[in-house]
Design a protein around this motif. Structure first.
Motif, mmCIF file in Angstrom:
data_model
loop_
_atom_site.group_PDB
_atom_site.id
_atom_site.type_symbol
_atom_site.label_atom_id
_atom_site.label_comp_id
_atom_site.label_asym_id
_atom_site.label_seq_id
_atom_site.Cartn_x
_atom_site.Cartn_y
_atom_site.Cartn_z
ATOM 1 N N ALA A 122 63.783 24.500 -14.515
ATOM 2 C CA ALA A 122 64.429 25.005 -13.407
ATOM 3 C C ALA A 122 65.061 26.314 -13.820
ATOM 4 O O ALA A 122 65.878 26.506 -14.594
ATOM 5 N N HIS A 176 67.053 21.772 -4.947
ATOM 6 C CA HIS A 176 66.266 22.323 -6.259
ATOM 7 C C HIS A 176 64.912 22.052 -5.607
ATOM 8 O O HIS A 176 64.436 20.801 -5.083
ATOM 9 N N TRP A 177 64.223 23.197 -5.810
ATOM 10 C CA TRP A 177 62.536 23.235 -5.267
ATOM 11 C C TRP A 177 61.650 23.147 -6.568
ATOM 12 O O TRP A 177 61.963 23.668 -7.606
ATOM 13 N N THR A 178 60.680 22.155 -6.196
ATOM 14 C CA THR A 178 59.443 22.212 -6.992
ATOM 15 C C THR A 178 58.279 22.887 -6.279
ATOM 16 O O THR A 178 58.241 22.370 -5.366
ATOM 17 N N THR A 215 55.804 20.583 -15.523
ATOM 18 C CA THR A 215 56.797 21.539 -14.525
ATOM 19 C C THR A 215 57.905 22.226 -15.346
ATOM 20 O O THR A 215 57.934 21.857 -16.500
ATOM 21 N N THR A 239 66.307 17.766 -2.977
ATOM 22 C CA THR A 239 65.036 18.085 -3.911
ATOM 23 C C THR A 239 63.934 18.065 -2.923
ATOM 24 O O THR A 239 63.517 17.288 -2.325
ATOM 25 N N THR A 244 67.955 26.228 -7.068
ATOM 26 C CA THR A 244 66.972 26.502 -8.272
ATOM 27 C C THR A 244 65.579 26.108 -7.920
ATOM 28 O O THR A 244 65.207 25.653 -6.961
ATOM 29 N N VAL A 245 64.724 26.574 -8.866
ATOM 30 C CA VAL A 245 63.344 26.603 -8.592
ATOM 31 C C VAL A 245 62.510 26.078 -9.864
ATOM 32 O O VAL A 245 62.983 26.792 -10.790
ATOM 33 N N ALA A 246 61.510 25.349 -9.823
ATOM 34 C CA ALA A 246 60.728 25.066 -10.900
ATOM 35 C C ALA A 246 59.248 25.148 -10.541
ATOM 36 O O ALA A 246 59.006 25.135 -8.996
#
Length: 300
Positions: free
Chosen positions: A112, A65-67, A109, A41, A126-128
């Motif tokens: 994703a 998983h990127w925020t 946010t 993450t 994945t990206v959010a």
């Protein structure tokens, strides 16, 4: 679907290849050894159009998983596609982008979605996105992060803001890249180089809305802040090396650099006009090279 690229988004697209070439691969090698096994993450601060995601995700193994955080919802909307900004269109015209995600309001946010890039071993990414004031982030905001990243962010913060960001990041590996350090070298040299550079650096340290920016002092401030938190830090140089193959970027960077110096020192205007003509002519003729120094920082 289409989106309109702002001048700042176009600038980010223009500089992306130079940033990618400059970033320290040595620090990424060191980073891999500090990350946990399993899905990662990653929280990226000041993401802009998502260049850090595009550069780093393919260099790390395993599902990710990127925020992406930014204050500009339009930039985040573009970043969510995972697409690089292509050759600069005419500013203000529509540029086609596939399935641009809608960015939520401040502090929210988004769900994703699959990114266009994949991890080093082919695993999915994945990206959010989250529209937020980065200077107000806390450890609770980053509690789930295995890694915090940023690019070209630190020099736009104040000492107090760097302290808050570092405090929020201190519990996990942190990779801050492409921070301005105030050193520029031209070839051929010109008698005005040093004076313009000094004025630019003073401009980077200016006060804006009651905020006194750190500019080229930001990396040192971040190192000191992490050290106070008991976090080890390694830094490495990450210079832009601009030459004939980057003539468009060189000219655009130079105009902005000189304009900032002129804003700080209006008395330079007459001499700066001739200086600009000489330098831009050299760049157009392929006779100008510029080393713009930055530093990358790995903490934790």
């Amino acid at each position: 679907m289409t989106t309109v690229l702002s001048p700042f988004a176009v600038w980010l697209g223009l500089r992306e290849a130079a940033d990618a070439a400059a970033r320290s691969g040595e620090l990424v090698d060191a980073l891999r050894k500090r990350l946990p096994a399993g899905p990662l993450t990653i929280h990226d601060l000041g993401s802009g159009t998502g260049s850090m995601l595009r550069w780093l995700a393919p260099r790390l193994p395993g599902p990710q998983h990127w925020t992406l955080y930014d204050r500009d919802p339009a930039l985040l909307s573009f970043a969510a596609t995972g697409a690089a900004v292509g050759p600069a269109p005419t500013v203000g015209t529509a540029a086609a982008t596939p399935e641009v995600a809608t960015t939520a309001g401040a502090g929210v946010t988004t769900a994703a979605v699959p990114a266009r890039v994949r991890a080093a071993d082919g695993s999915p990414v994945t990206v959010a996105t989250r529209c937020a004031d980065l200077t107000r982030l806390t450890d609770a905001d980053l509690a789930q992060a295995d890694l915090v990243t940023a690019s070209a962010l630190l020099d736009m913060l104040t000492a107090e803001e760097v302290e808050r960001v570092v405090a929020a990041c201190a519990g996990r590996p942190t990779l801050f890249m492409i921070s301005v350090v105030g050193r520029v070298r031209f070839s051929p040299a010109d008698p005005l180089d040093a004076e313009i550079a000094e004025a630019f650096n003073d401009h980077q340290r200016r006060s804006v809305g009651g905020r006194r920016l750190l500019g080229p002092d930001a990396v040192d401030a971040a190192v000191e802040a992490f050290t106070r938190h008991g976090v080890p830090v390694v830094t490495r140089p990450s210079p832009w090396r601009l030459g004939p193959d980057q003539a468009e970027l060189t000219a655009e960077w130079f105009r902005g650099w000189l304009a900032a110096a002129g804003e700080q020192r209006p008395d330079l205007a007459r001499r700066a006009a001739g200086y600009a003509r000489r330098r831009l002519a050299e760049a157009a003729a392929g006779r100008l090279t510029v080393l713009v120094e930055h530093e990358d920082l790995l903490a934790g």
